[in-house]
Write a protein that holds these residues in place. Sequence first.
Motif, short mmCIF file in Angstrom:
data_model
loop_
_atom_site.label_atom_id
_atom_site.label_comp_id
_atom_site.label_asym_id
_atom_site.label_seq_id
_atom_site.Cartn_x
_atom_site.Cartn_y
_atom_site.Cartn_z
N ILE A 152 0.84 -1.20 0.00
CA ILE A 152 0.00 0.00 0.00
C ILE A 152 0.87 1.25 0.00
O ILE A 152 0.59 2.23 -0.71
CB ILE A 152 -0.95 -0.02 1.21
N ILE A 153 1.94 1.24 0.79
CA ILE A 153 2.86 2.38 0.86
C ILE A 153 3.46 2.66 -0.52
O ILE A 153 3.57 3.81 -0.95
CB ILE A 153 3.98 2.13 1.89
N GLU A 154 3.85 1.59 -1.22
CA GLU A 154 4.47 1.76 -2.55
C GLU A 154 3.48 2.39 -3.52
O GLU A 154 3.83 3.31 -4.27
CB GLU A 154 4.97 0.42 -3.07
N ILE A 155 2.24 1.89 -3.51
CA ILE A 155 1.22 2.44 -4.42
C ILE A 155 0.95 3.91 -4.10
O ILE A 155 1.00 4.78 -4.98
CB ILE A 155 -0.08 1.63 -4.31
N LEU A 156 0.69 4.22 -2.82
CA LEU A 156 0.37 5.60 -2.44
C LEU A 156 1.57 6.52 -2.65
O LEU A 156 1.41 7.68 -3.06
CB LEU A 156 -0.07 5.64 -0.98
N GLY A 157 2.77 6.00 -2.35
CA GLY A 157 3.97 6.82 -2.49
C GLY A 157 4.26 7.19 -3.93
O GLY A 157 4.57 8.35 -4.24
N VAL A 158 4.14 6.22 -4.85
CA VAL A 158 4.37 6.50 -6.27
C VAL A 158 3.33 7.49 -6.78
O VAL A 158 3.65 8.43 -7.53
CB VAL A 158 4.34 5.19 -7.08
N ARG A 159 2.08 7.30 -6.38
CA ARG A 159 1.03 8.24 -6.80
C ARG A 159 1.32 9.65 -6.29
O ARG A 159 1.15 10.64 -7.02
CB ARG A 159 -0.32 7.77 -6.27
N GLU A 160 1.76 9.74 -5.04
CA GLU A 160 2.00 11.05 -4.44
C GLU A 160 3.19 11.75 -5.10
O GLU A 160 3.17 12.96 -5.32
CB GLU A 160 2.25 10.90 -2.94
N LEU A 161 4.22 10.98 -5.45
CA LEU A 161 5.43 11.57 -6.01
C LEU A 161 5.32 11.87 -7.51
O LEU A 161 5.91 12.83 -8.01
CB LEU A 161 6.62 10.64 -5.77
N THR A 162 4.59 11.01 -8.24
CA THR A 162 4.57 11.14 -9.70
C THR A 162 3.19 11.43 -10.28
O THR A 162 3.08 11.83 -11.45
CB THR A 162 5.08 9.84 -10.36
N GLY A 163 2.16 11.19 -9.51
CA GLY A 163 0.81 11.34 -10.04
C GLY A 163 0.40 10.19 -10.93
O GLY A 163 -0.64 10.24 -11.59
N LYS A 164 1.22 9.12 -10.97
CA LYS A 164 0.95 7.97 -11.83
C LYS A 164 0.86 6.68 -11.01
O LYS A 164 1.28 6.64 -9.86
CB LYS A 164 2.04 7.84 -12.88
N GLN A 165 0.35 5.66 -11.69
CA GLN A 165 0.25 4.35 -11.05
C GLN A 165 1.60 3.65 -11.05
O GLN A 165 2.38 3.81 -12.00
CB GLN A 165 -0.76 3.47 -11.80
N PRO A 166 1.93 2.88 -10.00
CA PRO A 166 3.16 2.07 -10.04
C PRO A 166 3.01 0.94 -11.04
O PRO A 166 1.91 0.66 -11.53
CB PRO A 166 3.26 1.52 -8.60
N LYS A 167 4.12 0.29 -11.37
CA LYS A 167 4.09 -0.82 -12.31
C LYS A 167 3.26 -1.97 -11.76
O LYS A 167 3.14 -2.15 -10.56
CB LYS A 167 5.51 -1.30 -12.61
N GLN A 168 2.71 -2.77 -12.65
CA GLN A 168 1.87 -3.89 -12.25
C GLN A 168 2.69 -4.99 -11.56
O GLN A 168 3.90 -5.02 -11.65
CB GLN A 168 1.17 -4.48 -13.47
N GLY A 169 2.01 -5.92 -10.94
CA GLY A 169 2.69 -7.05 -10.30
C GLY A 169 3.02 -6.83 -8.84
O GLY A 169 3.60 -7.71 -8.20
N LEU A 170 2.65 -5.66 -8.31
CA LEU A 170 2.98 -5.35 -6.92
C LEU A 170 2.31 -6.31 -5.95
O LEU A 170 2.95 -6.89 -5.08
CB LEU A 170 2.58 -3.92 -6.59
N TRP A 171 1.00 -6.53 -6.12
CA TRP A 171 0.28 -7.35 -5.16
C TRP A 171 0.74 -8.80 -5.20
O TRP A 171 0.75 -9.49 -4.19
CB TRP A 171 -1.24 -7.27 -5.39
N ALA A 172 1.16 -9.25 -6.39
CA ALA A 172 1.69 -10.61 -6.48
C ALA A 172 2.95 -10.74 -5.65
O ALA A 172 3.18 -11.75 -4.98
CB ALA A 172 1.99 -10.96 -7.94
N ARG A 173 3.78 -9.68 -5.66
CA ARG A 173 5.00 -9.70 -4.86
C ARG A 173 4.68 -9.69 -3.37
O ARG A 173 5.33 -10.36 -2.57
CB ARG A 173 5.87 -8.49 -5.23
N VAL A 174 3.65 -8.94 -3.02
CA VAL A 174 3.22 -8.90 -1.62
C VAL A 174 2.74 -10.28 -1.16
O VAL A 174 3.11 -10.75 -0.08
CB VAL A 174 2.09 -7.86 -1.42
N GLU A 175 1.94 -10.93 -2.01
CA GLU A 175 1.44 -12.26 -1.65
C GLU A 175 2.58 -13.26 -1.56
O GLU A 175 2.56 -14.16 -0.71
CB GLU A 175 0.41 -12.73 -2.69
N ASP A 176 3.60 -13.11 -2.40
CA ASP A 176 4.78 -13.98 -2.31
C ASP A 176 5.48 -13.80 -0.97
O ASP A 176 5.95 -14.76 -0.36
CB ASP A 176 5.76 -13.67 -3.45
#
Length: 343
Positions: A152-176
């Motif tokens: 969640i921090i990565e998603i919110l942080g990237v949005r706050e810093l760039t105004g864009k979505q982070p790259k896909q695959g984040l939640w899969a990494r979290v579940e791993d």
Amino acid sequence: MVTTLDDSKRQAIATQLADIKALQNLLIHNEQQFIKDCTDDDICQRLQDMLKEDHKNLGVIDTVIVQYGVQEEPNKTTQKLIEQVQELMEGSELTLFEKVREQELLKHKQTMAGLLIHKAAQVVGADIEAAITPLNTVNFENRAHQEQLKGIIEILGVRELTGKQPKQGLWARVEDGIAALTGVVGTVVTRSDDEMSIRDLLLMDHTKADILFVEIFSTDDPQKIQEYFGQLYKDLKVHGMAEEEVIYPAIRQYYDLTDEIYAQTDTVMDMLDEIKALDPASSEFKVKVEQLRTAVRIHINQEEQDIFPQLRHNFSHEQQKQMASNFKTVKSQLQQQMNIQLT
């Protein structure tokens, strides 16, 4: 003569448990606030799932505190920290990204506190290890929550810093990451229920009493004997009184020997008071404790062989859970009263 039933090491662990409960309430409060402020459906759902698990784990922590048998107030520095964090979380000074980042740090603090208690229990006594076993669930799920919060921090942080979505695959990494934790923890099984059954709680009490008897007979140090008996005294007193208030009245209509169980409990209470007045260094002390162990074992055997089936056959799962909740509440009240009487 036993002059005190308190032990500084056990009180220190009790304070740490009180800190964990206070921090758990803060984590729940924060998550409720995050859900109100969240606009991302996926993140909101994960926060709601986390909130549900944290509510359940608050009940687990309550169970551990009651089973532990020593109640203390949270440390003043912990109370002050919680007040400061709560003020920040409710204010507008931090962004949602920054607030979630603070929550992840609080989860880490909670996890480390739980692990510290386990390490301390290994030093102080096996009976403590038995009492705090359910804390394994809380420790594991807090580590899993840390992995989710990092996502969640990565998603919110990237949005706050760039105004864009982070790259896909984040939640899969979290579940791993969570799956990897499951492998490390191994035999720890998370509880999906919000309350243990009454039989679970009674069995935990019985196991802890058995361990305390073993600890008493495993040492000739009067100070250690006093420590172990002090805990046994408080545990058995509270256990017996809670059973007389919650369990025995409920099963009386199904069990013809209820009066016999009441009498056994009264006998154990009298024996505890008799031993409490003795010198732990005297030869008579362990003789009396052995007699107590025999009486307690007879009582436990009758409960597990006769009363447990009555509970299982005559009360629904929900009724057993409610009975467990009532039993915990009464035990907690009795423990508080005993603390006042012994101070």
